[in-house]
Design a protein around this motif. Sequence first.
Motif, PDB file in Angstrom:
ATOM      1  N   SER A 133      -1.270  -8.401  17.586  1.00 48.18           N
ATOM      2  CA  SER A 133      -0.387  -8.656  16.451  1.00 48.18           C
ATOM      3  C   SER A 133      -1.157  -8.625  15.133  1.00 48.18           C
ATOM      4  O   SER A 133      -0.668  -8.092  14.129  1.00 48.18           O
ATOM      5  N   VAL A 134      -2.351  -9.204  15.136  1.00 50.58           N
ATOM      6  CA  VAL A 134      -3.180  -9.226  13.934  1.00 50.58           C
ATOM      7  C   VAL A 134      -3.548  -7.804  13.515  1.00 50.58           C
ATOM      8  O   VAL A 134      -3.495  -7.449  12.330  1.00 50.58           O
ATOM      9  N   ILE A 135      -3.899  -6.966  14.500  1.00 44.94           N
ATOM     10  CA  ILE A 135      -4.256  -5.567  14.204  1.00 44.94           C
ATOM     11  C   ILE A 135      -3.042  -4.806  13.691  1.00 44.94           C
ATOM     12  O   ILE A 135      -3.121  -4.052  12.708  1.00 44.94           O
ATOM     13  N   ALA A 136      -1.899  -4.988  14.355  1.00 40.42           N
ATOM     14  CA  ALA A 136      -0.685  -4.291  13.930  1.00 40.42           C
ATOM     15  C   ALA A 136      -0.302  -4.680  12.508  1.00 40.42           C
ATOM     16  O   ALA A 136       0.079  -3.823  11.698  1.00 40.42           O
ATOM     17  N   LYS A 137      -0.417  -5.960  12.186  1.00 39.26           N
ATOM     18  CA  LYS A 137      -0.073  -6.411  10.832  1.00 39.26           C
ATOM     19  C   LYS A 137      -1.015  -5.789   9.806  1.00 39.26           C
ATOM     20  O   LYS A 137      -0.594  -5.449   8.682  1.00 39.26           O
ATOM     21  N   THR A 301     -14.285  -5.492  22.024  1.00 36.93           N
ATOM     22  CA  THR A 301     -15.411  -5.825  21.146  1.00 36.93           C
ATOM     23  C   THR A 301     -14.967  -6.050  19.701  1.00 36.93           C
ATOM     24  O   THR A 301     -15.804  -6.218  18.814  1.00 36.93           O
ATOM     25  N   TYR A 302     -13.663  -6.062  19.466  1.00 33.08           N
ATOM     26  CA  TYR A 302     -13.130  -6.274  18.117  1.00 33.08           C
ATOM     27  C   TYR A 302     -13.572  -7.651  17.609  1.00 33.08           C
ATOM     28  O   TYR A 302     -13.387  -8.677  18.265  1.00 33.08           O
ATOM     29  N   ALA A 303     -14.167  -7.676  16.444  1.00 37.07           N
ATOM     30  CA  ALA A 303     -14.766  -8.904  15.912  1.00 37.07           C
ATOM     31  C   ALA A 303     -13.734 -10.018  15.725  1.00 37.07           C
ATOM     32  O   ALA A 303     -14.064 -11.202  15.808  1.00 37.07           O
ATOM     33  N   GLY A 304     -12.485  -9.646  15.489  1.00 33.74           N
ATOM     34  CA  GLY A 304     -11.458 -10.657  15.258  1.00 33.74           C
ATOM     35  C   GLY A 304     -10.743 -11.106  16.514  1.00 33.74           C
ATOM     36  O   GLY A 304      -9.793 -11.894  16.438  1.00 33.74           O
ATOM     37  N   LYS A 305     -11.184 -10.620  17.682  1.00 34.37           N
ATOM     38  CA  LYS A 305     -10.507 -10.977  18.923  1.00 34.37           C
ATOM     39  C   LYS A 305     -10.652 -12.462  19.212  1.00 34.37           C
ATOM     40  O   LYS A 305     -11.734 -13.024  19.154  1.00 34.37           O
TER      41      LYS A 305
END
Length: 356
Positions: A133-137, A301-305
């Motif tokens: 959701s964070v990535i989509a936003k 590996t996404y830093a915001g995961k």
Amino acid sequence: MEKLRIGMVGAGNICHAHLSAYRHDPRVEIVAICDIDFDRCNRTADEFGIPNRYKSVHEMVADKSLNLQAGDVCVWNCAHAECSIACLDAGLDTLCEKPMAMNSKEAEAMLEASKRNGKLLMLGFVTRFATDSVIAKDFIDKGLLGDIYYSKATYIRRNGNPGGWFCDKERSGGGPLIDIGVHPLDLTRYLMGNPAPVSVYAVTSDLLHAERAALKTSVGWHPEGADPKKDKCNVESNAVGIIRYANGASTLLECAYALNGETRNERSLFGTKGGICLDTMKFYSEMNGFMTDVKLVDLDTYAGKKDMFVAEMEHFADCCLNGTKCKSPAEDGVVIMKILEGLYESAKTGKSVDIK
């Protein structure tokens, strides 16, 4: 370090998810817990090392020696309004699990209590905090989808009625529509920019509950004491609806506890420049005169995961301690309750229902 002193309201399944997440935040201290089932209250308190135990929310918030600053409401849907208002009236910032209440009247009373006491009321729309959701936003905020005019909100279980209070309308307020359907419904609306709903149309069915209760396979978990073969079940087994918004956009909503089809989730948004499916993390657009599908990779590996419950509880603490703007405010919960209420009314009457 100033710690946020929280009192937990309810000691059941979802409470455990919240408590496990709070363990990751050193700014938080869970100082008390209450539940009408005091044996369960004690078991949960023992598991998470919570020192103070109470038989009701009213007893807990009345104990001023606790110096509570916030309440976290994780009870049956039918008690969301009573428990949240009790916390707010006691001067506590409050997190209430979804759905906000049993109906829009209760939801509006909760919002009024928040305003009356000058305290935060945050809704537990946890999927807003998930990594996808964070990535989509981020894609949406940067204009990669253009103007979003349509979304699909799907949460289908082939055989997934948890039983217990979930299928008792007097305690839950409904079945998969108000329980699991609220997640993709809220998330798609949130990612679309929270447009105002103007009308809804829905159809529900309860034809598969009895048949599915006899199967050996099931959802895999049930609330404490549940027996899907014996529990009262007077909620829908599946629902489909259309939500129309004031800006001309629309959402197709599908949800089910039981359906002769594939178990699946889909949260997809479609705009004038591109579309995105959160469940596959594919972005659909065009490039140099060709249709293109772009698959996002290396998300592990996404830093915001971050686990969505951990992210949600950290945000609640930020709001309480630092005055951070709430990402899932009570106002959004009221609108979602009006949509859900309208969908159930439409299914009952067979007619489109206007949302006011």
